[in-house]
Motif scaffolding. Structure first.
Motif, PDB file in Angstrom:
ATOM      1  N   UNK A   1       0.836  -1.202   0.000  1.00 23.02           N
ATOM      2  CA  UNK A   1       0.000   0.000   0.000  1.00 23.02           C
ATOM      3  C   UNK A   1       0.870   1.251   0.000  1.00 23.02           C
ATOM      4  N   UNK A   2       1.909   1.251   0.819  1.00 17.45           N
ATOM      5  CA  UNK A   2       2.732   2.467   0.901  1.00 17.45           C
ATOM      6  C   UNK A   2       3.492   2.726  -0.398  1.00 17.45           C
ATOM      7  N   UNK A   3       4.069   1.700  -1.004  1.00 17.61           N
ATOM      8  CA  UNK A   3       4.827   1.934  -2.239  1.00 17.61           C
ATOM      9  C   UNK A   3       3.916   2.277  -3.408  1.00 17.61           C
ATOM     10  N   UNK A   4       2.814   1.554  -3.561  1.00 19.52           N
ATOM     11  CA  UNK A   4       1.943   1.837  -4.702  1.00 19.52           C
ATOM     12  C   UNK A   4       1.280   3.203  -4.561  1.00 19.52           C
ATOM     13  N   UNK A   5       0.852   3.565  -3.355  1.00 21.51           N
ATOM     14  CA  UNK A   5       0.223   4.874  -3.196  1.00 21.51           C
ATOM     15  C   UNK A   5       1.241   6.006  -3.348  1.00 21.51           C
ATOM     16  N   UNK A   6       2.474   5.776  -2.921  1.00 22.04           N
ATOM     17  CA  UNK A   6       3.520   6.794  -3.130  1.00 22.04           C
ATOM     18  C   UNK A   6       3.767   7.018  -4.614  1.00 22.04           C
ATOM     19  N   UNK A   7       3.862   5.951  -5.366  1.00 22.89           N
ATOM     20  CA  UNK A   7       4.118   6.082  -6.803  1.00 22.89           C
ATOM     21  C   UNK A   7       2.955   6.748  -7.525  1.00 22.89           C
ATOM     22  N   UNK A   8       1.733   6.350  -7.208  1.00 22.79           N
ATOM     23  CA  UNK A   8       0.572   6.947  -7.867  1.00 22.79           C
ATOM     24  C   UNK A   8       0.413   8.404  -7.456  1.00 22.79           C
ATOM     25  N   UNK A   9       0.639   8.699  -6.172  1.00 27.95           N
ATOM     26  CA  UNK A   9       0.554  10.090  -5.711  1.00 27.95           C
ATOM     27  C   UNK A   9       1.629  10.949  -6.364  1.00 27.95           C
ATOM     28  N   UNK A  10       2.807  10.390  -6.547  1.00 27.31           N
ATOM     29  CA  UNK A  10       3.874  11.127  -7.219  1.00 27.31           C
ATOM     30  C   UNK A  10       3.501  11.422  -8.670  1.00 27.31           C
ATOM     31  N   UNK A  11       2.927  10.452  -9.355  1.00 29.47           N
ATOM     32  CA  UNK A  11       2.481  10.678 -10.735  1.00 29.47           C
ATOM     33  C   UNK A  11       1.372  11.721 -10.790  1.00 29.47           C
ATOM     34  N   UNK A  12       0.457  11.665  -9.832  1.00 30.90           N
ATOM     35  CA  UNK A  12      -0.618  12.652  -9.786  1.00 30.90           C
ATOM     36  C   UNK A  12      -0.071  14.045  -9.486  1.00 30.90           C
ATOM     37  N   UNK A  13       0.885  14.124  -8.566  1.00 23.46           N
ATOM     38  CA  UNK A  13       1.502  15.413  -8.254  1.00 23.46           C
ATOM     39  C   UNK A  13       2.234  15.985  -9.471  1.00 23.46           C
ATOM     40  N   UNK A  14       2.977  15.150 -10.165  1.00 23.69           N
ATOM     41  CA  UNK A  14       3.679  15.612 -11.367  1.00 23.69           C
ATOM     42  C   UNK A  14       2.703  16.050 -12.451  1.00 23.69           C
ATOM     43  N   UNK A  15       1.574  15.352 -12.560  1.00 28.25           N
ATOM     44  CA  UNK A  15       0.592  15.762 -13.565  1.00 28.25           C
ATOM     45  C   UNK A  15      -0.029  17.107 -13.208  1.00 28.25           C
ATOM     46  N   UNK A  16      -0.197  17.387 -11.918  1.00 27.65           N
ATOM     47  CA  UNK A  16      -0.673  18.714 -11.524  1.00 27.65           C
ATOM     48  C   UNK A  16       0.395  19.779 -11.760  1.00 27.65           C
ATOM     49  N   UNK A  17       1.629  19.468 -11.428  1.00 24.68           N
ATOM     50  CA  UNK A  17       2.705  20.450 -11.614  1.00 24.68           C
ATOM     51  C   UNK A  17       2.869  20.817 -13.089  1.00 24.68           C
ATOM     52  N   UNK A  18       2.814  19.820 -13.965  1.00 27.93           N
ATOM     53  CA  UNK A  18       3.000  20.083 -15.390  1.00 27.93           C
ATOM     54  C   UNK A  18       1.721  20.495 -16.104  1.00 27.93           C
ATOM     55  N   UNK A  19       0.597  20.521 -15.401  1.00 32.90           N
ATOM     56  CA  UNK A  19      -0.655  21.025 -15.961  1.00 32.90           C
ATOM     57  C   UNK A  19      -1.347  20.092 -16.931  1.00 32.90           C
ATOM     58  N   UNK A  20      -1.213  18.785 -16.750  1.00 36.34           N
ATOM     59  CA  UNK A  20      -1.879  17.835 -17.641  1.00 36.34           C
ATOM     60  C   UNK A  20      -3.395  17.866 -17.485  1.00 36.34           C
ATOM     61  N   UNK A  21      -3.879  18.423 -16.401  1.00 34.37           N
ATOM     62  CA  UNK A  21      -5.318  18.413 -16.122  1.00 34.37           C
ATOM     63  C   UNK A  21      -6.100  19.349 -17.041  1.00 34.37           C
ATOM     64  N   UNK A  22      -5.461  20.369 -17.570  1.00 34.72           N
ATOM     65  CA  UNK A  22      -6.089  21.357 -18.463  1.00 34.72           C
ATOM     66  C   UNK A  22      -7.380  21.900 -17.852  1.00 34.72           C
ATOM     67  N   UNK A  23      -7.399  22.034 -16.521  1.00 38.72           N
ATOM     68  CA  UNK A  23      -8.507  22.608 -15.760  1.00 38.72           C
ATOM     69  C   UNK A  23      -9.827  21.856 -15.953  1.00 38.72           C
TER      70      UNK A  23
END
Length: 163
Positions: A61-83
């Motif tokens: 749980x800790x490793x998979x959630x860390x990796x997914x959260x990191x990907x989600x954080x990077x997608x927010x930082x780089x603006x993949x969400x397009x609002x």
């Protein structure tokens, strides 16, 4: 005469991008979630893992959630969400589900901590007193960080839901 601007109920706050992610309340929880989750994994990996079934789930749980959260954080930082509004739904569902999984992992880690307490006799486990005390302390710290991470995921899920 009516106001020319949009009505108060129709405006949605923009999703942050770039460094603004770390300044916006629900998204600012992501970095502490990742750091605390990494601490859970490190502390359990440092023990002798006397209970592989219990602690294996916690590490998963800790490793998979860390990796997914990191990907989600990077997608927010780089603006993949397009609002897009779908990103809020995805974020809320992910953090709500992860909070439930982390709660189960934290309870299992607390069980492993109780079972690794010095003086607690487990059949088939023969460790020195120093090793068992160190494992107990590491398991206590891992339990603390597991519950802290659970709390952070709950805060994130509710704050994104009520935003």
């Amino acid at each position: 005469m009516a106001s020319a601007g949009p009505s108060a109920g129709s405006t949605q706050p923009a999703l942050p991008s770039g460094p603004a992610v770390f300044k916006t309340v629900p998204y600012a929880f992501m970095l502490p979630e990742i750091i605390c989750g990494i601490w859970v994994w490190i502390l359990i990996a440092a023990t002798s893992v006397s209970f592989p079934l219990l602690q294996g789930w916690v590490m998963y749980v800790s490793t998979s959630s860390c990796l997914i959260s990191l990907l989600l954080l990077l997608s927010y930082i780089f603006g993949f969400h397009k609002n897009s509004e779908n990103w809020k739904v995805l974020d809320s569902l992910y953090h709500g589900t992860t909070a439930i999984l982390y709660m189960s992992a934290a309870v299992l880690q607390a069980n492993a901590t109780i079972r690794s307490e010095p003086g607690h006799v487990e059949p088939g486990i023969n460790e020195s007193t120093l090793t068992s005390t160190l494992n107990y302390q590491l398991n206590c710290a891992a339990s603390f960080f597991a519950f802290l991470t659970t709390f952070l995921y709950i805060l994130h899920a509710f704050s994104i839901y009520y935003q």
